[in-house]
Scaffold this active site. Structure first.
Site, mmCIF file in Angstrom:
data_model
loop_
_atom_site.group_PDB
_atom_site.id
_atom_site.type_symbol
_atom_site.label_atom_id
_atom_site.label_comp_id
_atom_site.label_asym_id
_atom_site.label_seq_id
_atom_site.Cartn_x
_atom_site.Cartn_y
_atom_site.Cartn_z
ATOM 1 N N ASP A 163 40.481 21.605 36.772
ATOM 2 C CA ASP A 163 39.275 20.896 36.337
ATOM 3 C C ASP A 163 39.546 19.400 36.176
ATOM 4 O OD1 ASP A 163 37.159 23.128 35.485
ATOM 5 O OD2 ASP A 163 39.150 23.815 34.901
ATOM 6 N N ASP B 196 46.504 20.101 38.123
ATOM 7 C CA ASP B 196 45.504 20.714 37.266
ATOM 8 C C ASP B 196 44.291 21.063 38.134
ATOM 9 O OD1 ASP B 196 44.129 21.587 35.033
ATOM 10 O OD2 ASP B 196 43.633 19.586 34.317
ATOM 11 N N ASP C 293 44.437 15.327 34.812
ATOM 12 C CA ASP C 293 43.473 14.379 34.238
ATOM 13 C C ASP C 293 43.358 14.454 32.725
ATOM 14 O OD1 ASP C 293 42.055 16.995 34.309
ATOM 15 O OD2 ASP C 293 40.372 15.787 33.602
#
Length: 274
Positions: free
Chosen positions: A37, A35, A218
């Site tokens: 961000d 990912d 996350d």
């Protein structure tokens, strides 16, 4: 297969368990999916502030020189490409609805084009409904609308959710996705980051026993990828989110991600030269 989920704090550290991880990777090449961000850059107040560091860019470039690396993001593909600025990576934007890569790869495998009229209409309605809610941000992406409420006062968050619910009730072509301080309106289709990772594995010929998929993320949206790879891949959660996780290991921060990627690159190079 029954998906096993754990509390994030129960997960072992991927850095502390490097020896165990390297044993799993012995004789195999990890195909790495990440990912953006909260994984490659810290979570920030506004999405345009999430700038990739030179150190992380170098770590990604070095890793991509020895194995396949893909960034899988809720951001628009073109946006995340411009932020990463590396042409030897694959990019799956809009949660995997829009995918590109080296040698002219370009595909939109999830069938999201049919939802564009509904997204166009929903964007206009949400902008109108939320223009008086301080701190709210309606971010249009090609195949999604992210409604950010990180900067909205607590007593106003319910107004944001109500506006999103009203739009969803009127538009069956769309569904909600949850993230960190985000409500996301997405095409109501059976497609997500997990399916995008499996599609890339198939498309790039990575499904034989030589490769093992490794996904680092996350957010709650990354759970689809962790679940899709459980049993035949490795999932690493960065930090924590508000739900249980199907990941196997954990890293505490973006800095730990960089350290892990650098070590992974060194391990692959050692195997290749061995």
């Amino acid at each position: 297969m029954m998906i096993q989920k754990h509390e994030a704090h129960e997960l072992p550290s991927a850095l502390e368990k490097l020896h165990e991880l390297k044993t799993q990777l012995q004789g195999k090449t990890p195909a790495v999916f990440l990912d953006y961000d909260g994984c490659l850059t810290p979570i920030v107040k506004r999405p345009e502030m999430a700038v990739l560091s030179d150190y992380m860019r170098a770590a990604l470039q070095d890793l991509a020189s020895v194995t396949k690396v893909a960034v899988v993001s809720g951001r628009d593909r073109q946006n995340v490409e411009q932020l990463v600025k590396l042409d030897n990576l694959y990019f799956a934007g809009s949660h995997g609805f829009d995918i590109s890569g080296p040698d002219g790869m370009a595909s939109e495998p999830g069938g999201a084009k049919a939802a564009l009229p509904a997204l166009d209409k929903a964007e206009i309605i949400l902008q109108e409904k939320l223009r008086h809610v301080a701190g709210s941000q309606v971010e249009r992406k090609r195949y999604a609308i992210a409604v950010h409420f990180r900067n909205v006062p607590d007593e106003q968050v319910e107004n944001v959710r109500n506006a999103v619910n009203e739009v969803l009730d009127a538009m069956p072509a769309l569904k909600i996705g949850h993230g960190k301080k985000i409500y996301e309106l997405k095409p109501n289709l059976d497609w997500h980051k997990g399916k995008a990772v499996l599609w890339l594995m198939e498309e790039l010929g990575l499904n034989d026993s030589q490769y093992i998929p490794l996904y680092i993320g996350d957010d709650i949206t990354d759970e689809d990828a962790f679940a899709a790879l459980q049993g035949h891949g490795i999932g690493i959660l960065v930090g924590e989110h508000d739900d249980k996780t199907a990941a196997t290991y954990q890293l505490e921060s973006v800095e730990e991600v960089r350290v892990f990627l650098e070590d992974l690159t060194a391990t692959i190079k050692k195997q290749n030269n061995g």
